[in-house]
Every structure is written in C-alpha cells, then in structure tokens.
Design an enzyme around this catalytic site. Structure first.
Site, PDB file in Angstrom:
ATOM      1  N   LEU A 101       0.856  -1.035   0.171  1.00 38.41           N
ATOM      2  CA  LEU A 101       0.118   0.090  -0.185  1.00 38.41           C
ATOM      3  C   LEU A 101       0.818   1.176  -0.127  1.00 38.41           C
ATOM      4  CD1 LEU A 101      -2.850  -1.036   2.508  1.00 38.41           C
ATOM      5  CD2 LEU A 101      -3.000  -0.963   0.229  1.00 38.41           C
ATOM      6  N   ASP A 102       0.668   2.363  -0.712  1.00 44.56           N
ATOM      7  CA  ASP A 102       1.483   3.417  -0.848  1.00 44.56           C
ATOM      8  C   ASP A 102       1.464   4.211   0.510  1.00 44.56           C
ATOM      9  OD1 ASP A 102       1.012   3.217  -3.479  1.00 44.56           O
ATOM     10  OD2 ASP A 102      -0.594   4.696  -3.703  1.00 44.56           O
ATOM     11  N   PHE A 103       2.570   4.861   0.510  1.00 37.77           N
ATOM     12  CA  PHE A 103       2.912   5.565   1.858  1.00 37.77           C
ATOM     13  C   PHE A 103       1.519   6.501   2.510  1.00 37.77           C
ATOM     14  CE2 PHE A 103       4.474   9.416   3.851  1.00 37.77           C
ATOM     15  CZ  PHE A 103       5.472   9.353   4.976  1.00 37.77           C
ATOM     16  N   THR A 105      -1.626   5.602   1.429  1.00 39.05           N
ATOM     17  CA  THR A 105      -2.924   4.867   1.511  1.00 39.05           C
ATOM     18  C   THR A 105      -3.053   4.218   2.982  1.00 39.05           C
ATOM     19  OG1 THR A 105      -2.629   4.385  -0.897  1.00 39.05           O
ATOM     20  CG2 THR A 105      -4.093   2.867   0.290  1.00 39.05           C
ATOM     21  N   ARG A 189      -4.993   5.052  -7.940  1.00 43.56           N
ATOM     22  CA  ARG A 189      -4.886   6.599  -8.312  1.00 43.56           C
ATOM     23  C   ARG A 189      -4.382   6.857  -9.752  1.00 43.56           C
ATOM     24  NH1 ARG A 189      -3.350   8.758  -3.106  1.00 43.56           N
ATOM     25  NH2 ARG A 189      -3.110   7.007  -1.501  1.00 43.56           N
TER      26      ARG A 189
END
Ligand code: URA
Length: 237
Positions: A101-103, A105, A189
């Site tokens: 998961l992104d930073f 998210t 995104r």
C-alpha cells in the site's frame, strides 16, 4: 502430529477433508505420496497439499493490519521513515507484507511468514478482488464511471473491468468504492487520474473475503480460521 490434524491446523480445510485429500493422492510428505491417513508428521517433515508446501498454524503467522497513512510498506526503509514493521514489532516470527500500500494509503494489509501464501495472493492468475474506498476530487461523471468500469489505460497497461459504486456525491468531491483485480503500482490513483479525478484519500477495505471491518488504525489481528480456510481454497483453485 497426525497428518489430518497437521493439514487442518494450516487452515487448509477440515480434518475430514484432509483425509479425503490424502485418499485422493493430493498429499505428499518429503516429496513422497502418502495415502495413509494415520501418518504421523515428524519434525522437519515437509508436507505438500496439491503441490504446495503447507505450514501448520504453529509455524505460520498470518495477520491483518490496518495500516495508517504515513507508513512505508516495506521491511526497512533507507530513508528511515516509519515502516509497517514498526506496528507489528511484538511478533517474533519473520513476517513481511504481502503486496504494497502506498505511503499515503491506509487500510487492510496482510503480513505473513508464508512465502507460498504471499505468492498466491499476489499472483495475477488468481485475480483476487481488492476493494478500496476513495475520496476523489470533483464530480465523477457517468461517462467517467463507465470508462473506469470498462478498463482504462494507466500508462502501458489497460486495467481489467472494475466494479465501482458511488457512495456519495458532493459539489467538489466524490466518495466511491472500487473493486480491482490486479495489483499494479498505484493502480487506483492512476485509474482515477486517467479519467481526470485526483484521489485525495484512499483506504483498502477488503482483499477477497478478508475484510478490514472495525479494526482500528495501527492495530492488527490474527486471521480467523475461516479466513485461512478461504485462502486455502483459492490456492487449490
Ligand atoms: N492503488 C493505489 O493507487 N494505491 C495503493 O496503495 C493501492 C492501490
């Protein structure tokens, strides 16, 4: 430990089903076919069901973390930013995150020490549904929704059909729930960016039948037996 108990304790299936799998010739111990239901698994034995090595519950750790924003999904970070491992520091086994998961998210992240399980969950052939809740900037027109549902080009890759539900539409923002079936880098995104809406907030709420539920941000829980059995079902196809 008896073979059927060992298999069941890995969350693969019930003991009875384990006996049936053994009788069907789906079980190997140390590479050799075992059809004997009373087989006693000894320390160091490698048990395979349907061609996959399984780990009994005693050795296997599968957890569900509610990752907050501001954490890197990595075992360590060269820039010394907080990582998800900081949130599971009290688990002695060598677990690692499954996928990323992104930073920015938040939400459901699985961590395990089971490499085969991790591979299975991230392998594109299983097309595991990942459900996200997003707040996007602006209005999401019907035309854009249709494009997202059909599949959009996110730069060299066209996403497969997604499921999308609008939860709330305000003047300058839209809240949506979207199900995607791949795990490309920053996929959600990039999908919204492709149709012209910027994602402002993103949270993953489910991976297949594993749900985030009411787990608090920054907290984790062990997977339930039902969840482990569900993962076992997928891996056997
Ligand atoms: N899609 C994204 O854009 N970010 C995530 O963290 C996960 C899916």
């Amino acid at each position: 430990m008896r073979l059927n108990k060992y298999i069941a304790s890995a969350g693969i299936c019930s003991r009875r089903k384990a006996d049936a799998l053994t009788a069907d010739g789906a079980v190997r111990v140390n590479g050799l076919l075992v059809r004997e239901m009373g087989y006693e698994v000894k320390e160091g034995d490698v048990v395979e069901v349907g061609g996959r090595v399984i780990l009994p519950e005693t050795g296997r750790v599968c957890i569900v973390l509610n990752k907050p924003r501001g954490y890197i999904t990595s075992v360590r970070d060269a820039q010394k930013r907080p990582t998800v491992m900081d949130l599971v520091g009290d688990i002695p086994e060598r677990i690692f995150p499954v996928g990323r998961l992104d930073f920015d998210t938040s939400g459901l992240l699985i961590l395990t020490n089971d490499g085969a399980l991790s591979q299975m969950l991230t392998h594109p052939k299983h097309r595991i549904r990942k459900t996200y809740r997003a707040r996007v900037a602006g209005v999401l027109s019907d035309e854009r929704i249709a494009r997202l549902r059909k599949g959009v080009d996110i730069g060299g890759f066209v996403t497969s059909p997604a499921e999308l539900r609008v939860l709330r539409q305000a003047e300058r923002a839209t809240w949506v729930e979207i199900d995607v079936f791949e795990g490309k880098n920053r996929q959600v995104r990039r999908m919204f960016a492709a149709v012209g809406n910027k994602v402002v907030e993103l949270e993953r709420v489910a991976v297949g039948e594993i749900l985030l539920g009411r787990l608090k941000e920054g907290h984790y829980r062990k997977m339930t037996r039902a969840e482990l059995a569900y993962l076992g079902e997928i891996s056997r196809g």
